[in-house]
Design an enzyme around this catalytic site. Sequence first.
Site, PDB file in Angstrom:
ATOM      1  N   TYR A  56       0.836  -1.205   0.000  1.00 49.59           N
ATOM      2  CA  TYR A  56       0.000   0.000   0.000  1.00 49.59           C
ATOM      3  C   TYR A  56       0.867   1.251   0.000  1.00 49.59           C
ATOM      4  O   TYR A  56       2.083   1.177   0.209  1.00 49.59           O
ATOM      5  CB  TYR A  56      -0.929   0.001   1.223  1.00 49.59           C
ATOM      6  CG  TYR A  56      -1.997  -1.055   1.130  1.00 49.59           C
ATOM      7  CD1 TYR A  56      -3.091  -0.883   0.297  1.00 49.59           C
ATOM      8  CD2 TYR A  56      -1.883  -2.251   1.832  1.00 49.59           C
ATOM      9  CE1 TYR A  56      -4.070  -1.874   0.175  1.00 49.59           C
ATOM     10  CE2 TYR A  56      -2.847  -3.244   1.718  1.00 49.59           C
ATOM     11  CZ  TYR A  56      -3.937  -3.044   0.879  1.00 49.59           C
ATOM     12  OH  TYR A  56      -4.890  -4.022   0.761  1.00 49.59           O
TER      13      TYR A  56
ATOM     14  N   GLY B 228       0.222   3.643   2.202  1.00 52.49           N
ATOM     15  CA  GLY B 228       0.428   3.778   3.635  1.00 52.49           C
ATOM     16  C   GLY B 228      -0.596   2.974   4.389  1.00 52.49           C
ATOM     17  O   GLY B 228      -1.633   2.585   3.836  1.00 52.49           O
TER      18      GLY B 228
ATOM     19  N   HIS C  77      -2.839  11.793   5.276  1.00 50.44           N
ATOM     20  CA  HIS C  77      -3.920  10.809   5.235  1.00 50.44           C
ATOM     21  C   HIS C  77      -3.775   9.788   6.375  1.00 50.44           C
ATOM     22  O   HIS C  77      -4.721   9.572   7.149  1.00 50.44           O
ATOM     23  CB  HIS C  77      -3.917  10.108   3.871  1.00 50.44           C
ATOM     24  CG  HIS C  77      -4.968   9.057   3.722  1.00 50.44           C
ATOM     25  ND1 HIS C  77      -6.170   9.294   3.087  1.00 50.44           N
ATOM     26  CD2 HIS C  77      -5.012   7.769   4.119  1.00 50.44           C
ATOM     27  CE1 HIS C  77      -6.908   8.198   3.112  1.00 50.44           C
ATOM     28  NE2 HIS C  77      -6.221   7.248   3.730  1.00 50.44           N
ATOM     29  N   GLU C  78      -2.618   9.179   6.470  1.00 50.09           N
ATOM     30  CA  GLU C  78      -2.439   8.145   7.507  1.00 50.09           C
ATOM     31  C   GLU C  78      -2.544   8.752   8.900  1.00 50.09           C
ATOM     32  O   GLU C  78      -3.101   8.142   9.816  1.00 50.09           O
ATOM     33  CB  GLU C  78      -1.113   7.403   7.326  1.00 50.09           C
ATOM     34  CG  GLU C  78      -0.897   6.765   5.949  1.00 50.09           C
ATOM     35  CD  GLU C  78      -2.077   5.961   5.425  1.00 50.09           C
ATOM     36  OE1 GLU C  78      -2.874   5.444   6.234  1.00 50.09           O
ATOM     37  OE2 GLU C  78      -2.231   5.849   4.187  1.00 50.09           O
TER      38      GLU C  78
ATOM     39  N   TYR D 167     -13.208   6.625  -0.996  1.00 50.37           N
ATOM     40  CA  TYR D 167     -12.300   7.723  -0.643  1.00 50.37           C
ATOM     41  C   TYR D 167     -12.822   9.050  -1.190  1.00 50.37           C
ATOM     42  O   TYR D 167     -12.998  10.023  -0.462  1.00 50.37           O
ATOM     43  CB  TYR D 167     -10.900   7.497  -1.233  1.00 50.37           C
ATOM     44  CG  TYR D 167     -10.098   6.386  -0.603  1.00 50.37           C
ATOM     45  CD1 TYR D 167     -10.437   5.053  -0.812  1.00 50.37           C
ATOM     46  CD2 TYR D 167      -8.978   6.653   0.176  1.00 50.37           C
ATOM     47  CE1 TYR D 167      -9.689   4.022  -0.258  1.00 50.37           C
ATOM     48  CE2 TYR D 167      -8.220   5.626   0.736  1.00 50.37           C
ATOM     49  CZ  TYR D 167      -8.572   4.315   0.516  1.00 50.37           C
ATOM     50  OH  TYR D 167      -7.831   3.308   1.068  1.00 50.37           O
TER      51      TYR D 167
END
Length: 629
Positions: free
Chosen positions: A294, A296, A322-323, A410
């Site tokens: 991936y 992340g 994002h993470e 998303y």
Amino acid sequence: MRFLAIALFALLAACSPAKDGGESGQAPAIAPILTREDAEDPWTFARPEEARVSHVALDLDLDFARQLVAGTATLDVVADKGVDTLVLDGNGLAIAGVTDEAGNKLAFTVGEHVDGKGEPITIAIGDARKVVVAYSAKDAPALQWLAPEQTAGGKQPYLFSQGQPTLNRTWIPTQDSPGIRQSWEARITAPKELTVVMSALAQGEPEDAGEGKRAFRFKMDKPVAPYLIAIAAGDIVFRELGPRTGVWTEPAMIDAAASELADTEAMVEAAEKLYGPYRWGRYDVIVLPPSFPYGGMENPTMTFLTPTFIAGDKSLTGLVAHELAHSWSGNLVTNANWADSWLNEGVTSYFENRIVEQIYGPRRAAQEAALSFADMEEAIAENGSDSMVTALHLPPEQADPEGGSSGVIYDKGATFLRTVEKIVGREKFDAWLRNWFDGHAFQPATSGLFLEDMRANLVKGDEDLERQLMLDDWVYKPGLPANSWRPDPAAFAEVDAAATAYARDHAIDTAAWGKWSTAERLRFIAKLPRQLDKGQLGALDKALGLSQSGNNEILFAWLELALANRYQPAVPVAENFLSRIGRAKFVVPLYKEMMAQDGWGEPIARALYARTRGGYHAVTRGGVDAVVR
Ligand code: BES
Ligand code: ZN
């Protein structure tokens, strides 16, 4: 005075029975489960309403020669008096035995294997409320064991895990559903040359464990969904980024990683200003070898990152935002099942963009939001605007645990929140979202709960507002509701004009390209005519240096276009890219593009995959296996 009020509040909160742990901001000792119809998880065998695991204690050895983890998982069980059966999820585990705390044998059965789900492990616990599972996991799909040659340093082996969505049951026997939360701890032994990190705070320094090994201890005192337990081990070093932030990676990567990640501490501060305190203590990241499947993964206290986000100019650090945002949307408030993945990914994509706006300014944020909107439109067009895979909440028939199309969960998810923000105003919306995180901290959530909360605390009976928002259409219906937020055409005015000019006369404005941001360059490539001949592709490549790009998103976008047009000079570039990188988002579409080219790309893809398959993680292998057959 302020301190006193806080202290008093903390004391009161500590004394009152921990009902939900939400308002106080403290993690509850025993996390609640949701007993509502839309919370049911078809991807687990567990029956948490009868007996559930509240704490996992792992004691495991990492055996690199045999690609095996082995040891024990000691599980705390919460169940009413008289309940005598505990059901766990497993997938391919070799269970040597199950005992109670005192070492008395407990009978267990491993049920029939169900594809994608694994096997139920049913244990006759009697009145035992602690069980010890002795087991090993060989070639577990969650784990990728890398030979030294597959690392940057080339001297030591490497191991990392990927748990989401349902892979952790391939190396940990527990109840593996996002609607169930468990605190956990671990003692891990590994060859002394290696350093082990996990998605929890390290406890002290590693200790000598004999036989050339060291033991590492970790503790996650907050209840988390089991897919968030993660491990990595290798020749890795640490560098501080800020007071509570830092980066782990191989020594050869540390300078590049630390410089790309220089904004991490500022991102945590920005996120806290937006939606409340960061509740996990440290925020560290690990930059993994390029086979990480991936971009992340939001493992608590330790985000796992692909090295392919390193572009040298921080232009792809939206990934880190994002993470990090998942520390609220996902890790704090968690989708109760994978049909509501948008609650994790869509809310996070919105939050990500707000962090990007704070750190890099409104222009970059607007451009990234416009790219996301275009991805959403493409996903809806591809699937058809009446297809239920384009709904945010996925009906059972569509709900694979991967959560469906990213263009929907998303990008449509983020567009939904942007729409609500636009209608009610940013101030009101931010206050509501912060309250959502606070009120449901350390708890599972569903689409139904999200909308109920929005109606109770944002709409508050305002019928006009209710009509304007079209909440049910957004969440339960396919396609794009009529009230959708739309990107400002000004975000990409110059680039879109350049793309139109190119389509007209194939003139390339090299000087303009040189000044564009990564988002603008990606937009330009996306807007190029989909059919180009060899001469045109060659001219683009030469003028813009696409095949030489050090930015993997740009390189990927270019290779997709080039392969779709059977552009032979791109083949060695694609072969090199696919031999180096295992990130599924890049790898699967490129193989797909080649396989679609009968009599040209197909044999290239087959020959290449025969060489590269062994280097990919099981997630990526699964994706490519479905395409190259
Ligand atoms: N949680 C996801 C990764 C994931 C999703 C793993 C579904 C397994 C099943 C992670 O936060 C993510 O969204 N990663 C993206 C980042 C991007 C959207 C910035 C990725 O890997 O590309
Ligand atoms: Zn995500």
